[in-house]
Enzyme design. Sequence first.
Site, PDB file in Angstrom:
ATOM      1  N   HIS A 131      10.412  -0.779  -1.066  1.00 35.69           N
ATOM      2  CA  HIS A 131       9.289  -0.190  -0.311  1.00 35.69           C
ATOM      3  C   HIS A 131       9.387  -0.635   1.147  1.00 35.69           C
ATOM      4  CE1 HIS A 131       4.990   1.427  -0.291  1.00 35.69           C
ATOM      5  NE2 HIS A 131       5.237   1.052   0.954  1.00 35.69           N
ATOM      6  N   GLU A 160      -3.962   0.963  -2.588  1.00 36.79           N
ATOM      7  CA  GLU A 160      -3.742   0.057  -1.444  1.00 36.79           C
ATOM      8  C   GLU A 160      -5.112  -0.201  -0.801  1.00 36.79           C
ATOM      9  OE1 GLU A 160      -1.526   1.714   1.851  1.00 36.79           O
ATOM     10  OE2 GLU A 160      -1.076  -0.275   2.678  1.00 36.79           O
TER      11      GLU A 160
END
Length: 346
Positions: free
Chosen positions: A19, A199
Amino acid sequence: MTASDIAAIVAQLPKAELHLHLEGSIAPETAAQLARRHGAEITPAEVAHRYRSPDFPGFLDAYKWVTSFLRQPQDYALIADELFARLAAQDVVYAEITISASVMLRRNQDLAANFAALAEAAERSKSRGLRVQWIFDTARQFGPEMAMETARWAARLAPRGVVAFGVGGDELALPAAELRPAYDLAREAGLRAVAHAGEIGPPQAIREAIEILGAERIGHGIAAALDPALMERLASDGVTLEICPTSNLRTGALARQFGAESASLDRHPLKSFFDRGLRVALSTDDPAMFETDLIAEYALAARLGLDAPEIARLAEMSFHAALLPEPDCQSYLARFRKRTSELGLL
Ligand code: ADE
Ligand code: ZN
């Protein structure tokens, strides 16, 4: 063992990073150089200051601002070469790099030409022992049509190393269902599916990313810590969370999810996820913006309570979760295990 002992050990392991946004990896000096190339005078110190955003919207603004200096294939080649050199120097041997493809499209750039420059940089990085594959990302706030267009480009460029389609940006801007057609198109073209979720959004956003979009890996997913049933499900379904602790601190995501008093890395749920058997791929997200690198994130994992063998297991998980053909995955794992046993870690 101290965090710096762990860092010294991790430095000697072959590593994978899954990521990592290309556009979040632009060092302040390079951003200043790019700005000058395009007629703006900004000092590296000013760039570094812009990178220190107070909250998530501030972070997205800073990201948008720095991408405004990426205008032509040479700009992309420069930042990719620099990123790959830094990864290779840390013994990252495999990386999946996310490109904000929808930002290029929104700025009416020649995406094919930009990507050709990036693919050439990836080719050059092979001589440093780094293999790169690409993830095309659409910004949620750009809407469903842009998501479709980005997915079409991802499908078109799959033969050149694009392996997945994903969504990032403002997680709260658009319901997952609106992105479904784009994910379906990408999947039909043979691409894998990833998504930023949980998130800054709620646990439900993670469920929707899996159920509606078919995401096999979740970017961040820290909201799962609020929902024990979801954690159990993620563990039993083998969904990987791409965990980026420094990012969560610097974007304000930690404070947003767990309360203002959680604005400290010590409150990060990484260890809790690990202990519950969730799959986790430790990553940096936007390393230049957050002033971190992959080895530093492993040192933080040690600070959060993982011991040396656990750190090794954590690092191994990134190879498991890589979007690679099975034999390639196995060969990286064999290499990784050989090194950990030489170092007496497993
Ligand atoms: N783009 C780059 N970094 C991101 C993040 N942490 N969340 C959402 N979109 C992003
Ligand atoms: Zn991200």
